[in-house]
Design a protein around this motif. Sequence first.
Motif, PDB file in Angstrom:
ATOM      1  N   PHE A 101       0.829  -1.211   0.000  1.00  0.00           N
ATOM      2  CA  PHE A 101       0.000   0.000   0.000  1.00  0.00           C
ATOM      3  C   PHE A 101       0.859   1.255   0.000  1.00  0.00           C
ATOM      4  CE2 PHE A 101       0.759  -0.860   4.469  1.00  0.00           C
ATOM      5  CZ  PHE A 101       0.850   0.380   5.080  1.00  0.00           C
ATOM      6  N   LEU A 102       0.248   2.316  -0.510  1.00  0.00           N
ATOM      7  CA  LEU A 102       0.814   3.657  -0.500  1.00  0.00           C
ATOM      8  C   LEU A 102       0.217   4.409   0.681  1.00  0.00           C
ATOM      9  CD1 LEU A 102       2.433   5.868  -2.282  1.00  0.00           C
ATOM     10  CD2 LEU A 102       0.145   6.565  -3.005  1.00  0.00           C
ATOM     11  N   LEU A 103       1.060   4.971   1.525  1.00  0.00           N
ATOM     12  CA  LEU A 103       0.605   5.819   2.632  1.00  0.00           C
ATOM     13  C   LEU A 103       0.822   7.268   2.236  1.00  0.00           C
ATOM     14  CD1 LEU A 103      -0.370   6.148   5.587  1.00  0.00           C
ATOM     15  CD2 LEU A 103       2.030   6.018   6.283  1.00  0.00           C
ATOM     16  N   TYR A 104      -0.256   8.059   2.270  1.00  0.00           N
ATOM     17  CA  TYR A 104      -0.215   9.433   1.759  1.00  0.00           C
ATOM     18  C   TYR A 104      -0.865  10.343   2.797  1.00  0.00           C
ATOM     19  CZ  TYR A 104      -0.354  12.975  -2.032  1.00  0.00           C
ATOM     20  OH  TYR A 104      -0.154  14.079  -2.817  1.00  0.00           O
ATOM     21  N   LEU A 105      -0.113  11.303   3.303  1.00  0.00           N
ATOM     22  CA  LEU A 105      -0.676  12.280   4.230  1.00  0.00           C
ATOM     23  C   LEU A 105      -1.569  13.244   3.461  1.00  0.00           C
ATOM     24  CD1 LEU A 105       1.575  11.028   5.937  1.00  0.00           C
ATOM     25  CD2 LEU A 105       2.036  13.296   6.882  1.00  0.00           C
ATOM     26  N   GLY A 106      -2.837  13.327   3.870  1.00  0.00           N
ATOM     27  CA  GLY A 106      -3.844  14.037   3.083  1.00  0.00           C
ATOM     28  C   GLY A 106      -3.704  15.534   3.043  1.00  0.00           C
ATOM     29  N   ASP A 107      -2.822  16.113   3.854  1.00  0.00           N
ATOM     30  CA  ASP A 107      -2.613  17.566   3.793  1.00  0.00           C
ATOM     31  C   ASP A 107      -1.353  17.918   3.013  1.00  0.00           C
ATOM     32  OD1 ASP A 107      -0.890  16.528   5.661  1.00  0.00           O
ATOM     33  OD2 ASP A 107      -1.199  18.103   7.152  1.00  0.00           O
ATOM     34  N   ASN A 108      -0.784  16.936   2.321  1.00  0.00           N
ATOM     35  CA  ASN A 108       0.383  17.187   1.472  1.00  0.00           C
ATOM     36  C   ASN A 108      -0.047  17.540   0.051  1.00  0.00           C
ATOM     37  OD1 ASN A 108       2.233  16.711   3.452  1.00  0.00           O
ATOM     38  ND2 ASN A 108       3.147  14.917   2.509  1.00  0.00           N
ATOM     39  N   HIS A 109       0.741  18.381  -0.580  1.00  0.00           N
ATOM     40  CA  HIS A 109       0.497  18.684  -1.991  1.00  0.00           C
ATOM     41  C   HIS A 109       1.789  18.533  -2.764  1.00  0.00           C
ATOM     42  CE1 HIS A 109       0.045  21.251  -5.614  1.00  0.00           C
ATOM     43  NE2 HIS A 109      -1.111  20.624  -5.648  1.00  0.00           N
ATOM     44  N   GLU A 111       3.261  18.680  -6.544  1.00  0.00           N
ATOM     45  CA  GLU A 111       2.903  19.212  -7.855  1.00  0.00           C
ATOM     46  C   GLU A 111       2.921  18.135  -8.940  1.00  0.00           C
ATOM     47  OE1 GLU A 111       5.240  22.213 -10.629  1.00  0.00           O
ATOM     48  OE2 GLU A 111       4.234  23.274  -8.998  1.00  0.00           O
ATOM     49  N   ASP A 112       3.857  17.179  -8.846  1.00  0.00           N
ATOM     50  CA  ASP A 112       4.010  16.178  -9.899  1.00  0.00           C
ATOM     51  C   ASP A 112       3.330  14.851  -9.589  1.00  0.00           C
ATOM     52  OD1 ASP A 112       5.409  17.992 -11.364  1.00  0.00           O
ATOM     53  OD2 ASP A 112       7.382  17.251 -10.779  1.00  0.00           O
ATOM     54  N   GLY A 113       2.579  14.776  -8.489  1.00  0.00           N
ATOM     55  CA  GLY A 113       1.870  13.542  -8.176  1.00  0.00           C
ATOM     56  C   GLY A 113       2.796  12.429  -7.709  1.00  0.00           C
ATOM     57  N   VAL A 114       2.277  11.171  -7.736  1.00  0.00           N
ATOM     58  CA  VAL A 114       3.024  10.034  -7.193  1.00  0.00           C
ATOM     59  C   VAL A 114       3.073   8.852  -8.159  1.00  0.00           C
ATOM     60  CG1 VAL A 114       2.607  10.635  -4.776  1.00  0.00           C
ATOM     61  CG2 VAL A 114       0.942   9.224  -6.001  1.00  0.00           C
ATOM     62  N   ALA A 115       2.692   9.059  -9.410  1.00  0.00           N
ATOM     63  CA  ALA A 115       2.625   7.944 -10.361  1.00  0.00           C
ATOM     64  C   ALA A 115       3.984   7.273 -10.534  1.00  0.00           C
ATOM     65  CB  ALA A 115       2.084   8.425 -11.706  1.00  0.00           C
ATOM     66  N   GLY A 116       5.033   8.070 -10.711  1.00  0.00           N
ATOM     67  CA  GLY A 116       6.361   7.500 -10.873  1.00  0.00           C
ATOM     68  C   GLY A 116       6.832   6.782  -9.624  1.00  0.00           C
ATOM     69  N   PHE A 117       6.567   7.345  -8.485  1.00  0.00           N
ATOM     70  CA  PHE A 117       6.948   6.739  -7.205  1.00  0.00           C
ATOM     71  C   PHE A 117       6.274   5.377  -7.041  1.00  0.00           C
ATOM     72  CE2 PHE A 117       6.137   6.082  -2.662  1.00  0.00           C
ATOM     73  CZ  PHE A 117       7.408   6.226  -2.125  1.00  0.00           C
ATOM     74  N   GLY A 170       6.060  12.618   3.397  1.00  0.00           N
ATOM     75  CA  GLY A 170       4.732  12.184   3.822  1.00  0.00           C
ATOM     76  C   GLY A 170       4.092  11.251   2.818  1.00  0.00           C
ATOM     77  N   VAL A 171       4.930  10.638   1.969  1.00  0.00           N
ATOM     78  CA  VAL A 171       4.486   9.629   1.007  1.00  0.00           C
ATOM     79  C   VAL A 171       5.384   8.408   1.184  1.00  0.00           C
ATOM     80  CG1 VAL A 171       4.226   9.051  -1.436  1.00  0.00           C
ATOM     81  CG2 VAL A 171       3.620  11.335  -0.628  1.00  0.00           C
ATOM     82  N   TYR A 172       4.771   7.251   1.430  1.00  0.00           N
ATOM     83  CA  TYR A 172       5.513   6.030   1.692  1.00  0.00           C
ATOM     84  C   TYR A 172       4.861   4.882   0.916  1.00  0.00           C
ATOM     85  CZ  TYR A 172       6.208   8.765   6.054  1.00  0.00           C
ATOM     86  OH  TYR A 172       6.450   9.761   6.976  1.00  0.00           O
ATOM     87  N   ALA A 173       5.664   3.908   0.501  1.00  0.00           N
ATOM     88  CA  ALA A 173       5.144   2.659  -0.049  1.00  0.00           C
ATOM     89  C   ALA A 173       5.603   1.527   0.864  1.00  0.00           C
ATOM     90  CB  ALA A 173       5.634   2.432  -1.474  1.00  0.00           C
TER      91      ALA A 173
END
Length: 355
Positions: A101-109, A111-117, A170-173
């Motif tokens: 799973f991807l853990l994403y803090l909802g108050d983070n922004h 600009e380039d998203g997380v598709a590559g990650f 604030g983005v983890y896999a």
Amino acid sequence: MKALVLAGGTGSRLRPFTHTSAKQLLPIANRPVVHYALQAIADAGIEEVGVVVGHHGDDVRRAVGDGSAFGLSIAYLNQPRPLGLAHAVAVARPFLADDDFLLYLGDNHLEDGVAGFVRRAAAQRDAARLLLTPVPDPTAFGVAEVDDDGVVRRLEEKPERPRSDLALVGVYAFTPAVHEAVRAIRPSGRGELEITHAVQWMIDRGLRVRAETTTRPWRDTGSVEDLLEANRHVLDRMEGRVDGKVDPHSVLVGRVRIADGAVVRGSRIVGPVVVGAGTVINNSSVGPYTAIAEDCRIEDSAIEFSVLLQGACVEGAARIERSLIGREAVVTAAPRPPQAHRLVLGDHSKVQLTS
């Protein structure tokens, strides 16, 4: 792969706004912050999302719905108290099952998203993958020490003497290995189960944790300044469009988006600016990097580099900038100082008058 979005927490740096709403619902360019997170997850090809909510959970449910607007299937998971990111993972354990799973803090922004990650995490399946960015003051963040091969050797939470300038975004896999780590750790000194402690537990037991670094714009929108900066970044990429009514005595310069139902009279608007439906701007100047939500009223005022929430009213304000104005808030001009002073003074009095 599933995704877990955190939309709880107290949002202490954004009080008083977070007394009445979740910080993830504050707007960037008239869209809640959490919408950008969900869109980024959808763009990465993930379909099943758990949203962890707290005290303002009903507000989040109303703003997000069932996820169909993003092409997602959303399950809401209640975290009664904000006891840390790792605690949120424990709360979500039944939803996550044994999936990555991807853990994403909802108050983070980002600009380039997380598709590559997400793509790289799936291709090189380590126990955990962390997204990092260099910051001027690492003491306010979780900080990673990384070797030349991108393998994480050590994590620290808000260290007094950071070993690097690489902060956790604030983005983890994660693979399911994280669940054993979460069960093994104990609350930190601030009474929370820290995700950094869980990751360090995995590192100490020989599990591979990899990091990648981004220098692209990223904002933790947990403060007013960061929210305004995120708003600026999004408006910079916005296209202009006028669907509302603009009278011939008004001037629009640059990229200005006027929603259907908005009215502009005798005003000058210099973009990038977005104006929500039902808003009326009269005899005013609106400067760059301003987002005005629905049903606001701007009268005889000047405002720039600001965010106004739904129903805000500004009248007779000579100049407002770098401001966040809440829902239904009212800003008016203060009474003018008297033009003359009338005094009745006793013997030996002493009075100082302002000019």
